[in-house]
Design a protein around this motif. Structure first.
Motif, PDB file in Angstrom:
ATOM      1  N   VAL A 116      12.760 -18.032   4.861  1.00  9.03           N
ATOM      2  CA  VAL A 116      12.726 -18.514   3.282  1.00  9.03           C
ATOM      3  C   VAL A 116      11.501 -18.067   2.777  1.00  9.03           C
ATOM      4  O   VAL A 116      11.517 -17.474   1.489  1.00  9.03           O
ATOM      5  CB  VAL A 116      12.378 -20.085   3.440  1.00  9.03           C
ATOM      6  N   ALA A 117      10.415 -17.736   3.466  1.00  5.64           N
ATOM      7  CA  ALA A 117       9.080 -17.095   3.036  1.00  5.64           C
ATOM      8  C   ALA A 117       9.363 -15.666   2.660  1.00  5.64           C
ATOM      9  O   ALA A 117       8.976 -15.149   1.550  1.00  5.64           O
ATOM     10  CB  ALA A 117       7.993 -17.088   4.092  1.00  5.64           C
ATOM     11  N   THR A 118      10.151 -14.960   3.419  1.00  5.44           N
ATOM     12  CA  THR A 118      10.533 -13.694   3.282  1.00  5.44           C
ATOM     13  C   THR A 118      11.429 -13.486   1.996  1.00  5.44           C
ATOM     14  O   THR A 118      11.177 -12.674   1.374  1.00  5.44           O
ATOM     15  CB  THR A 118      11.518 -12.993   4.211  1.00  5.44           C
ATOM     16  N   LEU A 119      12.310 -14.489   1.733  1.00 10.12           N
ATOM     17  CA  LEU A 119      13.072 -14.230   0.454  1.00 10.12           C
ATOM     18  C   LEU A 119      12.239 -14.517  -0.642  1.00 10.12           C
ATOM     19  O   LEU A 119      12.212 -14.018  -1.505  1.00 10.12           O
ATOM     20  CB  LEU A 119      14.051 -15.496   0.451  1.00 10.12           C
ATOM     21  N   GLU A 120      11.322 -15.389  -0.517  1.00 11.96           N
ATOM     22  CA  GLU A 120      10.220 -15.434  -1.547  1.00 11.96           C
ATOM     23  C   GLU A 120       9.540 -14.513  -2.094  1.00 11.96           C
ATOM     24  O   GLU A 120       9.240 -13.793  -3.209  1.00 11.96           O
ATOM     25  CB  GLU A 120       9.092 -16.704  -1.440  1.00 11.96           C
ATOM     26  N   LEU A 121       9.163 -13.439  -1.017  1.00 13.14           N
ATOM     27  CA  LEU A 121       8.666 -12.247  -1.158  1.00 13.14           C
ATOM     28  C   LEU A 121       9.479 -11.216  -1.780  1.00 13.14           C
ATOM     29  O   LEU A 121       9.113 -10.253  -2.664  1.00 13.14           O
ATOM     30  CB  LEU A 121       8.028 -11.836   0.155  1.00 13.14           C
ATOM     31  N   TRP A 122      10.981 -11.058  -1.400  1.00 14.63           N
ATOM     32  CA  TRP A 122      11.794 -10.103  -1.887  1.00 14.63           C
ATOM     33  C   TRP A 122      11.772 -10.609  -3.433  1.00 14.63           C
ATOM     34  O   TRP A 122      11.905  -9.505  -4.048  1.00 14.63           O
ATOM     35  CB  TRP A 122      13.216 -10.452  -1.356  1.00 14.63           C
ATOM     36  N   VAL A 123      12.066 -11.684  -3.791  1.00 14.81           N
ATOM     37  CA  VAL A 123      12.388 -11.981  -5.299  1.00 14.81           C
ATOM     38  C   VAL A 123      11.040 -11.477  -6.019  1.00 14.81           C
ATOM     39  O   VAL A 123      10.880 -10.964  -7.043  1.00 14.81           O
ATOM     40  CB  VAL A 123      12.549 -13.368  -5.493  1.00 14.81           C
TER      41      VAL A 123
END
Length: 210
Positions: A116-123
């Protein structure tokens, strides 16, 4: 010189380098918590310091800005994801149904707060060139670690290339499903959509391994 000293109580005293590394890890773990709880926009250095249980001065000493924190967090998350993939692959090797095991493995590796944290950074990287550069640097390493580990299950080198393509296709499909699930009130819909996608991916994988 540089060796840890042993106090009279018998407990080894950590070196300065060890204390620094422990503090950085503590702050980076708190950054991941913050990304999950508040999103990228709501992640602030003050919140990270509070979650880590350290003073703002200690946080600033190790990471002078939010950008410093999140750039380091990208590397931190990448290491955790790669290590998790290597650790969990053992159960895939012993499964009598390797295709289902691989697909379940891919699903599990995309669950939990780390992803979830990784996705936040991707966006966030869409409009932040600094984050984009760092993600562009580490993401191929994580993906290649995961895909190479899975490819080891296939002894034939030509098949390994094909199974890599299947794995990348599966990850692309799952990541799209998970992004869409963020605003979905039905908690089980992402899993159902993944199972539907797996029906088609399984057919491709079966042809590859035939």
């Amino acid at each position: 010189m540089g060796e840890a000293t042993v106090p009279s109580g018998g407990q080894t005293r950590r070196t300065q380098a060890e204390r620094t590394a422990a503090m950085r890890t503590r702050l980076l773990d708190a950054t991941v918590q913050c990304l999950v709880a508040y999103g990228y926009a709501g992640t602030t250095t003050a919140r990270v310091a509070e979650l880590a249980g350290v003073t703002r001065g200690a946080q600033v000493h190790h990471f002078g800005s939010k950008e410093d924190l999140v750039v380091a967090a990208i590397e931190h998350l990448a290491q955790q994801r790669a290590q998790s993939a290597i650790t969990q692959l053992g159960r895939v090797r012993t499964n009598p149904d390797p295709i289902s095991a691989i697909l379940d493995f891919i699903w599990e590796e995309h669950q939990g707060p780390v992803f979830v944290a990784t996705l936040e950074l991707w966006v966030a990287a869409r409009t932040d060139p600094t984050l984009a550069r760092e993600i562009d640097r580490v993401e191929p390493i994580v993906n290649s670690t995961l895909v190479a580990a899975i490819a080891q299950l296939v002894p034939d080198e030509a098949m390994q290339r094909d199974i890599r393509n299947v794995v990348y296709t599966a990850m692309d499909a799952l990541r799209g499903i998970l992004v869409a699930s963020f605003f979905d009130q039905d908690a089980g819909r992402a899993r159902r959509r993944w199972e539907r996608a797996c029906e088609n991916i399984r057919r491709i994988a079966t042809d590859v391994l035939a």
